[in-house]
Design a protein around this motif. Structure first.
Motif, mmCIF file in Angstrom:
data_model
loop_
_atom_site.group_PDB
_atom_site.id
_atom_site.type_symbol
_atom_site.label_atom_id
_atom_site.label_comp_id
_atom_site.label_asym_id
_atom_site.label_seq_id
_atom_site.Cartn_x
_atom_site.Cartn_y
_atom_site.Cartn_z
ATOM 1 N N TYR A 1 -3.079 -6.190 3.102
ATOM 2 C CA TYR A 1 -3.294 -4.908 3.781
ATOM 3 C C TYR A 1 -4.415 -4.120 3.114
ATOM 4 O O TYR A 1 -4.479 -4.008 1.894
ATOM 5 N N PRO B 1 1.621 0.299 9.242
ATOM 6 C CA PRO B 1 0.234 0.064 8.836
ATOM 7 C C PRO B 1 -0.775 0.780 9.728
ATOM 8 O O PRO B 1 -0.644 0.819 10.945
ATOM 9 N N PRO C 1 3.321 -2.392 1.968
ATOM 10 C CA PRO C 1 2.180 -3.093 2.531
ATOM 11 C C PRO C 1 2.141 -4.560 2.106
ATOM 12 O O PRO C 1 2.497 -4.907 0.975
#
Length: 442
Positions: free
Chosen positions: A359, A332, A355
Motif C-alpha cells: 500500500y 485504502p 495497510p
C-alpha cells in the motif's frame, strides 16, 4: 418591507400532466403519470418585485420547466425538506445568475461587469435521474433550453459572479453537476448533501479564487468536489487559473453506497481554436478534515468524449502550494500525482485500517489505463497521458498514524515514485503503458 410569500403569486402557477421516470424498490426506473404544478413563472414574477423568495415545505414538489434567474443581490431560499424538481424534457439548469457568459475561444477578458451577492440556500434539488435511460430527458444542465452558453452544466449554475453563497442544499439524482461555478471570486459552498448524484457534486472551472467549499457528503457517481482549471471543452464555459481555495469537511459515502469518493484538481494548458494558449495552473489550495476519499486526482486526463486527440491539455498542468491536512481513511485511499507539482504538503494522516505491505498513500508518476469500447483492440483508447514526464518538487509527508500508532519514516513507507514502461504484451494484457518518467526532487 418584508417579501411577499410565494403563495401570493399562485395565480401564475401552471398545471400540467406528463410522464416521469421514478426509481422503484429494485432500483429500476418506472414511468409514472404526473399531474403537477409548474412554479417557474410564479417564482420569476416574485423576483421581479422583491430580492428574496422563500419556498416553504409542502407535500408536493415545486416543478420547474425553466431556470430561475437571479440578479445581483437576490436570494432564493427553501426549507430543508422542500423539493424542487425539474420537469421531464426541460434539459436545463434549475437556477442560475442573470449574466452567464462563456469564453470558449480565448481567456476571460478584463472589464466584465459580473453579477454580485447571490445566495441559494436550502431545498432538495432533483431531476430524478437514474442512468441515461431513466434521466427524464434532463441530460444537460444548460443555462437555457435554446442558445444556452456552451459548457454550462449544472443544477445550480453560477458563472461570472462575485460573492456567492450556496448553503444547505441537497442534490438528488441529477445528470448535471450539482453546483457548477466558473469565473467566480469570493464564493462559499457549504452543507451540500449528495443523494445518488450522477455527476460531480461541486464543480469549479477557472478562473476562480478566494473560495471555500465545506461540508460535502453523500454518494456521487463522479467527483464530490472538482477544481478544474483546464477542462474538457463540453463541460466548461471558461478556462483559467484556480487559486486560494479551501476545501474542508468532505466525507466519502458510507460503505455499500455506489460512489467514486474522489476529489479532483485538474490543471493544464488550454489551446484555443486560433492556436493561442492559456496556462491554467492551480495553486494555494488547502484541503483539510477529509474522511474516506478514495482518490485525490492530481493528474492529466484528455477528453475521451470528444476524442483524446481533439481535446487535450497541451502540456501537463501545474500545481503549486497544495496542502492536505487531517486526512482520515477507514479504507485504502491514494493521492495520485501525475502533474507538475511544486510544494505538496500532506500532514496528520490517520489510517484506521491495516495497510497491506504494497500500500502507498502517495503515488507519483505518469499513469496508464485502457478504455475498452468493445472487443476490438484497434478501438481501445488510452485514458491518461503515459508518455508525459512528471516532476514533483518539495513533497513533505508529515505524521502518519496507523490504527493509532505513529509510523517512523513515513515517506519511505508510503510514497512511491514510478516511471511508466511499455507493456510488450499489450493488448493481451493491460494497460499499454508508456515512456513517461517520474522525478521527485527536494
Amino acid at each position: 418591507m418584508s417579501a411577499n410569500p410565494i403563495e401570493s403569486f399562485g395565480a401564475l402557477v401552471q398545471t400540467g400532466t406528463w410522464t416521469e421516470n421514478r426509481v422503484d424498490v429494485e432500483g429500476k426506473s418506472q414511468p409514472h403519470e404526473v399531474k403537477g404544478e409548474l412554479w417557474s413563472a410564479a417564482i420569476q414574477a416574485a423576483f421581479a418585485q422583491q430580492n428574496t423568495v422563500h419556498l416553504p415545505a409542502r407535500p408536493e414538489p415545486y416543478y420547474l420547466d425553466s431556470p430561475i434567474v437571479l440578479k445581483s443581490g437576490q436570494s432564493l431560499t427553501a426549507d430543508l425538506t422542500t423539493e424542487i424538481r425539474l420537469r421531464p424534457g426541460s434539459n436545463t439548469c434549475m437556477v442560475r445568475n442573470e449574466h452567464v457568459l462563456g469564453f470558449r475561444d480565448g481567456p476571460v477578458p478584463a472589464g466584465l461587469q459580473p453579477d454580485t451577492d447571490i445566495r441559494v440556500e436550502g431545498g432538495i434539488w432533483t431531476t430524478l435521474a437514474n442512468g441515461v435511460k431513466g434521466a427524464n430527458g434532463n441530460l444537460r444542465g444548460s443555462s437555457a433550453s435554446q442558445d444556452g452558453v456552451p459548457g454550462t452544466h449544472g443544477v445550480i449554475l453560477l458563472h461570472n459572479v462575485r460573492r456567492i453563497t450556496v448553503r444547505n442544499v441537497t442534490i438528488r439524482q441529477s445528470k448535471a453537476f450539482g453546483v457548477h461555478l466558473a469565473n467566480v471570486r469570493e464564493f462559499l459552498v457549504e452543507g451540500v448533501i449528495l443523494d445518488r448524484q450522477e455527476r460531480d457534486g461541486v464543480h469549479v472551472n477557472g478562473p476562480a479564487s478566494e473560495g471555500v467549499i465545506r461540508d460535502v457528503s453523500g454518494d456521487s457517481h463522479d467527483d464530490p468536489v472538482a477544481l478544474n482549471a483546464w477542462e474538457w471543452e463540453n463541460y466548461a464555459p471558461t478556462f483559467g487559473p484556480i487559486h486560494h481555495v479551501t476545501i474542508e469537511g468532505i466525507r466519502g459515502a458510507p460503505e455499500g453506497k455506489h460512489s467514486t469518493d474522489s476529489i479532483r484538481l485538474l490543471p493544464g494548458v488550454k489551446r484555443f481554436a486560433d492556436g493561442s494558449t492559456l496556462d491554467c495552473p492551480i495553486h494555494d489550495i488547502v484541503l483539510r478534515d477529509i474522511t474516506d476519499i478514495r482518490e485525490f486526482k492530481f493528474y492529466d486526463q484528455p477528453n475521451l468524449e470528444k476524442g483524446r486527440d481533439n481535446d487535450f491539455s497541451v502540456e501537463v498542468g501545474t500545481l503549486r502550494n497544495i496542502q492536505l491536512q487531517g486526512l482520515t481513511f477507514t479504507r485504502p485511499g491514494v493521492i495520485q500525482v501525475a502533474a507538475e507539482v511544486e510544494g505538496l504538503r500532506v500532514e496528520d494522516v490517520r489510517l484506521a485500517f491495516t495497510p497491506a505491505p504494497a500500500y502507498r498513500l502517495i503515488a507519483i508518476g505518469p499513469m496508464s489505463a485502457t478504455y475498452r469500447p468493445g472487443n476490438d483492440p484497434s478501438r481501445w483508447v488510452e485514458i491518461f497521458s503515459p508518455d508525459r514526464d512528471v516532476t514533483v518538487k518539495g513533497l513533505r509527508l508529515g505524521k502518519v498514524m496507523v490504527n493509532g500508532q505513529s509510523v517512523e519514516d513515513a515517506e519511505s513507507r508510503f510514497v512511491s515514485v514510478k516511471d511508466q514502461q511499455i507493456n510488450p504484451d499489450f493488448p493481451r494484457t493491460l494497460p499499454r503503458g508508456g515512456l513517461g518518467k517520474a522525478r521527485l526532487l527536494p
